[in-house]
Motif scaffolding. Structure first.
Motif, PDB file in Angstrom:
ATOM      1  N   VAL A 115      20.538  59.591  -1.266  1.00 38.71           N
ATOM      2  CA  VAL A 115      20.878  59.542   0.160  1.00 38.71           C
ATOM      3  C   VAL A 115      19.628  59.822   0.991  1.00 38.71           C
ATOM      4  CG1 VAL A 115      22.252  60.583   2.005  1.00 38.71           C
ATOM      5  CG2 VAL A 115      23.270  60.205  -0.262  1.00 38.71           C
ATOM      6  N   ASN A 116      18.860  60.810   0.579  1.00 38.34           N
ATOM      7  CA  ASN A 116      17.602  61.106   1.268  1.00 38.34           C
ATOM      8  C   ASN A 116      16.662  59.904   1.224  1.00 38.34           C
ATOM      9  OD1 ASN A 116      18.323  63.735   1.866  1.00 38.34           O
ATOM     10  ND2 ASN A 116      17.374  64.591   0.045  1.00 38.34           N
ATOM     11  N   VAL A 117      16.593  59.278   0.053  1.00 38.63           N
ATOM     12  CA  VAL A 117      15.680  58.146  -0.109  1.00 38.63           C
ATOM     13  C   VAL A 117      16.069  56.997   0.814  1.00 38.63           C
ATOM     14  CG1 VAL A 117      14.877  56.381  -1.729  1.00 38.63           C
ATOM     15  CG2 VAL A 117      15.087  58.765  -2.476  1.00 38.63           C
ATOM     16  N   ALA A 118      17.355  56.762   0.978  1.00 45.47           N
ATOM     17  CA  ALA A 118      17.818  55.689   1.875  1.00 45.47           C
ATOM     18  C   ALA A 118      17.322  55.931   3.297  1.00 45.47           C
ATOM     19  CB  ALA A 118      19.339  55.606   1.842  1.00 45.47           C
ATOM     20  N   MET A 119      17.380  57.187   3.741  1.00 45.41           N
ATOM     21  CA  MET A 119      16.906  57.499   5.089  1.00 45.41           C
ATOM     22  C   MET A 119      15.375  57.441   5.166  1.00 45.41           C
ATOM     23  SD  MET A 119      19.466  57.826   7.068  1.00 45.41           S
ATOM     24  CE  MET A 119      18.853  58.686   8.522  1.00 45.41           C
ATOM     25  N   GLY A 120      14.705  57.915   4.138  1.00 47.33           N
ATOM     26  CA  GLY A 120      13.241  57.858   4.128  1.00 47.33           C
ATOM     27  C   GLY A 120      12.746  56.425   4.187  1.00 47.33           C
ATOM     28  N   LEU A 121      13.402  55.542   3.452  1.00 46.28           N
ATOM     29  CA  LEU A 121      13.020  54.124   3.452  1.00 46.28           C
ATOM     30  C   LEU A 121      13.255  53.507   4.831  1.00 46.28           C
ATOM     31  CD1 LEU A 121      12.099  51.607   1.916  1.00 46.28           C
ATOM     32  CD2 LEU A 121      14.495  51.219   1.268  1.00 46.28           C
ATOM     33  N   ALA A 122      14.371  53.841   5.464  1.00 44.69           N
ATOM     34  CA  ALA A 122      14.667  53.295   6.797  1.00 44.69           C
ATOM     35  C   ALA A 122      13.592  53.705   7.802  1.00 44.69           C
ATOM     36  CB  ALA A 122      16.039  53.774   7.260  1.00 44.69           C
ATOM     37  N   ILE A 123      13.209  54.977   7.764  1.00 40.41           N
ATOM     38  CA  ILE A 123      12.199  55.461   8.710  1.00 40.41           C
ATOM     39  C   ILE A 123      10.856  54.795   8.451  1.00 40.41           C
ATOM     40  CG2 ILE A 123      10.911  57.496   9.471  1.00 40.41           C
ATOM     41  CD1 ILE A 123      13.438  59.157   8.751  1.00 40.41           C
ATOM     42  N   GLN A 124      10.461  54.723   7.196  1.00 41.09           N
ATOM     43  CA  GLN A 124       9.151  54.156   6.890  1.00 41.09           C
ATOM     44  C   GLN A 124       9.072  52.672   7.232  1.00 41.09           C
ATOM     45  OE1 GLN A 124       7.993  53.216   2.904  1.00 41.09           O
ATOM     46  NE2 GLN A 124       5.943  54.044   3.181  1.00 41.09           N
ATOM     47  N   GLN A 125      10.090  51.902   6.816  1.00 43.98           N
ATOM     48  CA  GLN A 125      10.059  50.453   7.061  1.00 43.98           C
ATOM     49  C   GLN A 125      10.020  50.145   8.557  1.00 43.98           C
ATOM     50  OE1 GLN A 125      13.502  49.006   4.882  1.00 43.98           O
ATOM     51  NE2 GLN A 125      12.169  48.210   3.273  1.00 43.98           N
ATOM     52  N   SER A 126      10.822  50.871   9.313  1.00 52.11           N
ATOM     53  CA  SER A 126      10.865  50.609  10.748  1.00 52.11           C
ATOM     54  C   SER A 126       9.595  51.087  11.439  1.00 52.11           C
ATOM     55  CB  SER A 126      12.102  51.295  11.346  1.00 52.11           C
ATOM     56  OG  SER A 126      12.334  50.827  12.650  1.00 52.11           O
ATOM     57  N   MET A 127       9.077  52.237  11.010  1.00 53.33           N
ATOM     58  CA  MET A 127       7.839  52.772  11.575  1.00 53.33           C
ATOM     59  C   MET A 127       6.705  51.767  11.424  1.00 53.33           C
ATOM     60  SD  MET A 127       5.774  56.179  10.314  1.00 53.33           S
ATOM     61  CE  MET A 127       5.339  55.455   8.723  1.00 53.33           C
ATOM     62  N   VAL A 187      11.099  46.216  10.185  1.00 53.78           N
ATOM     63  CA  VAL A 187      12.493  45.966  10.544  1.00 53.78           C
ATOM     64  C   VAL A 187      12.838  46.836  11.748  1.00 53.78           C
ATOM     65  CG1 VAL A 187      13.288  47.725   8.900  1.00 53.78           C
ATOM     66  CG2 VAL A 187      14.870  45.952   9.651  1.00 53.78           C
ATOM     67  N   ALA A 188      13.739  46.359  12.602  1.00 54.18           N
ATOM     68  CA  ALA A 188      14.143  47.120  13.788  1.00 54.18           C
ATOM     69  C   ALA A 188      14.888  48.383  13.373  1.00 54.18           C
ATOM     70  CB  ALA A 188      15.039  46.265  14.676  1.00 54.18           C
ATOM     71  N   PRO A 189      14.789  49.460  14.173  1.00 55.66           N
ATOM     72  CA  PRO A 189      15.447  50.718  13.785  1.00 55.66           C
ATOM     73  C   PRO A 189      16.931  50.564  13.483  1.00 55.66           C
ATOM     74  CG  PRO A 189      13.941  51.105  15.598  1.00 55.66           C
ATOM     75  CD  PRO A 189      13.966  49.629  15.390  1.00 55.66           C
ATOM     76  N   ALA A 190      17.659  49.830  14.339  1.00 58.78           N
ATOM     77  CA  ALA A 190      19.103  49.695  14.117  1.00 58.78           C
ATOM     78  C   ALA A 190      19.390  48.981  12.803  1.00 58.78           C
ATOM     79  CB  ALA A 190      19.744  48.951  15.289  1.00 58.78           C
ATOM     80  N   ASP A 191      18.585  47.966  12.500  1.00 61.75           N
ATOM     81  CA  ASP A 191      18.788  47.216  11.246  1.00 61.75           C
ATOM     82  C   ASP A 191      18.433  48.078  10.035  1.00 61.75           C
ATOM     83  OD1 ASP A 191      19.591  45.058  12.738  1.00 61.75           O
ATOM     84  OD2 ASP A 191      17.604  44.109  12.724  1.00 61.75           O
ATOM     85  N   ALA A 192      17.366  48.852  10.166  1.00 56.57           N
ATOM     86  CA  ALA A 192      16.966  49.730   9.052  1.00 56.57           C
ATOM     87  C   ALA A 192      18.052  50.766   8.769  1.00 56.57           C
ATOM     88  CB  ALA A 192      15.654  50.432   9.392  1.00 56.57           C
ATOM     89  N   LEU A 193      18.633  51.290   9.821  1.00 58.89           N
ATOM     90  CA  LEU A 193      19.683  52.303   9.641  1.00 58.89           C
ATOM     91  C   LEU A 193      20.972  51.674   9.110  1.00 58.89           C
ATOM     92  CD1 LEU A 193      18.981  54.395  12.851  1.00 58.89           C
ATOM     93  CD2 LEU A 193      18.640  55.138  10.482  1.00 58.89           C
ATOM     94  N   ALA A 194      21.242  50.425   9.524  1.00 66.64           N
ATOM     95  CA  ALA A 194      22.425  49.740   8.984  1.00 66.64           C
ATOM     96  C   ALA A 194      22.286  49.553   7.480  1.00 66.64           C
ATOM     97  CB  ALA A 194      22.611  48.398   9.690  1.00 66.64           C
ATOM     98  N   GLU A 195      21.062  49.220   7.060  1.00 66.08           N
ATOM     99  CA  GLU A 195      20.823  49.058   5.623  1.00 66.08           C
ATOM    100  C   GLU A 195      20.965  50.395   4.903  1.00 66.08           C
ATOM    101  OE1 GLU A 195      17.224  47.543   2.643  1.00 66.08           O
ATOM    102  OE2 GLU A 195      17.263  46.936   4.753  1.00 66.08           O
TER     103      GLU A 195
END
Length: 455
Positions: free
Chosen positions: A408-420, A424-432
């Motif tokens: 679960v942590n990794v999913a959030m870490g990946l979303a932050i890094q990819q969008s940063m 990918v857009a923040p909303a799309d990264a968080l949806a993933e």
């Protein structure tokens, strides 16, 4: 023999009164050398495994075992140092073979180990007064449903802000006033950047996927008021717009060039600050120990403060807190003797623990109130102003590490890094991330696991 050592031995003898009738059951313990076997004699042998830590920590572990063994003649603790990269494999193999050590340190939460029946409860093995001085923060990570399954050694905030006062002064900033909010951080970086040389950055913060995974947990809680999964682990909650604000914060740091494009060192190292590559760094409290040991020339100009938060509120969910507790393996045949060792090392005379915190440069918070008082009273504490910041301004406002699976942590870490990084857009990264967490919930039947873990 020093006064301190004599006090330790005296304390150990007193503490061992409760186990005076323990029967010796012989030596010949597998894994012991001939010398250790001879030294143990006919005493009851307690096997103690611990990790490889920093030099002063390793020295304390060695000394406390030596002092305990010298303090009485009925129990012999056989200490084994296991390198960090070999720990999981060695421990897993030992547990599968039924040869796990009697006592060993455990970081993080104990709930999963308790659910699996891995640890003995300490309540019936140690006197109630042994727990009276344990701080609330340390008790939270040492108990499950009100039962003590671990005895805490330390608390270690995983995010603290370090700033270079000389660079602040050169940039026209108050060298004694670090930023407290995201907006103040941006303003400070805007002033600092013109005085930096090529290859220098305003701040080094966690920026790779795996480090973002664990380092932003408290930030996630701070900005949204909840973590990316419901408390009963039935629903993913990663699409909260507040998380988009968190991602945009990291994106701002990245796009403005306030942080380097790639991490300058390992995620747990303060070396970029010590080497002058950054004006500020977000790092665990252990970073100060590294600076004192390896970069003493920067200590005088280094300030330590609670980490920057979204709104400047530094009295709520500042950071997760690392820790180590000692647990007794559920399959031990030496429960009372093992508890006596824990009582001597962690629950007795404050002089036993004082060297641990003094020699690690006051960068770790004691897990007991009376030990904290002794540490603060040590003459060296006056030369370590960060000690008070860590124990009084940070630790009280920390949260424990989450109980849910690491994925679960990794999913959030990946979303932050990819969008940063603009992938990918923040909303799309968080949806993933949300979809990934939903898959984890179903795959691992998390609602059932949550019920079994307890509080």
């Amino acid at each position: 023999m020093t006064t301190t050592t004599r006090r330790r031995l005296g304390a150990g003898t007193a503490l061992l009164a409760s186990v005076a009738l323990l029967a010796a059951c012989g030596s010949g313990t597998p894994g012991q050398s001939a010398d250790e076997d001879a030294e143990a004699g006919d005493r009851e042998v307690v096997e103690f495994w611990h990790h490889t830590f920093t030099t002063p920590e390793n020295e304390w572990y060695e000394q406390v075992v030596e002092d305990f063994n010298a303090s009485q003649d009925e129990i012999f603790v056989n200490s084994t140092v296991v390198p960090g990269d070999a720990w999981d494999e060695k421990m897993t193999a030992a547990q599968a073979a039924g040869t796990a050590p009697d006592v060993y340190p455990v970081p993080g939460r104990l709930n999963d180990g308790v659910r699996l029946g891995s640890y003995l409860a300490l309540d019936d093995l140690m006197p109630a007064e042994a727990f009276e001085q344990v701080t609330d923060s340390a008790a939270e990570i040492s108990q499950v449903d009100g039962t003590w399954y671990g005895y805490p050694l330390l608390l270690e905030p995983q995010r603290v802000l370090y700033w270079n006062k000389d660079i602040f002064a050169e940039a026209g900033l108050d060298p004694e006033t670090p930023p407290t909010s995201w907006d103040e951080l941006y303003e400070a970086c805007e002033q600092i950047q013109p005085v930096l040389s090529d290859g220098q950055f305003c701040i080094e913060t966690f920026s790779d996927q795996d480090t973002l995974a664990w380092s932003t947990v408290a930030e996630q809680m701070h900005v949204a008021g909840h973590l990316p999964i419901s408390e009963d682990w039935t629903t993913a909650e990663a699409t909260d717009p507040a998380y988009e604000e968190l991602i945009e914060h990291y994106t701002t740091l990245y796009d403005e060039g306030y942080i380097p494009r790639q991490s300058l060192a390992a995620g747990n190292s303060a070396a970029p600050f010590g080497e002058g590559e950054v004006a500020m760094i977000t790092q665990g409290s252990w970073g100060m120990s590294e600076l004192v040991a390896d970069y003493p020339e920067v200590v005088e100009s280094t300030g330590v403060a609670p980490t920057v938060t979204s709104d400047g509120n530094q009295t709520e969910t500042l950071t997760t807190v690392g820790n180590f507790k000692w647990v007794i393996d559920a399959n031990t045949e030496n429960a009372e003797a093992t508890a006596a060792f824990i009582e001597f090392a962690l629950a007795g005379d404050t002089d036993v623990l004082l060297p641990f915190f003094v020699n690690t440069q006051f960068t770790k918070a004691p897990a007991r109130e009376d030990v904290a008082e002794a540490v603060n009273a040590d003459p060296g504490a006056a030369e370590a102003p960060w000690a008070q910041v860590i124990t009084e301004d940070v630790v009280p406002y920390t949260i424990g590490e989450p109980l849910y699976p690491w994925d679960v942590n990794v999913a959030m870490g990946l979303a932050i890094q990819q969008s940063m990084m603009g992938d990918v857009a923040p909303a799309d990264a968080l949806a993933e991330a949300n979809a990934t967490i939903e898959q984890i919930i179903e795959r691992e039947d998390l609602p059932t696991n949550r019920e079994e873990l307890g509080d």
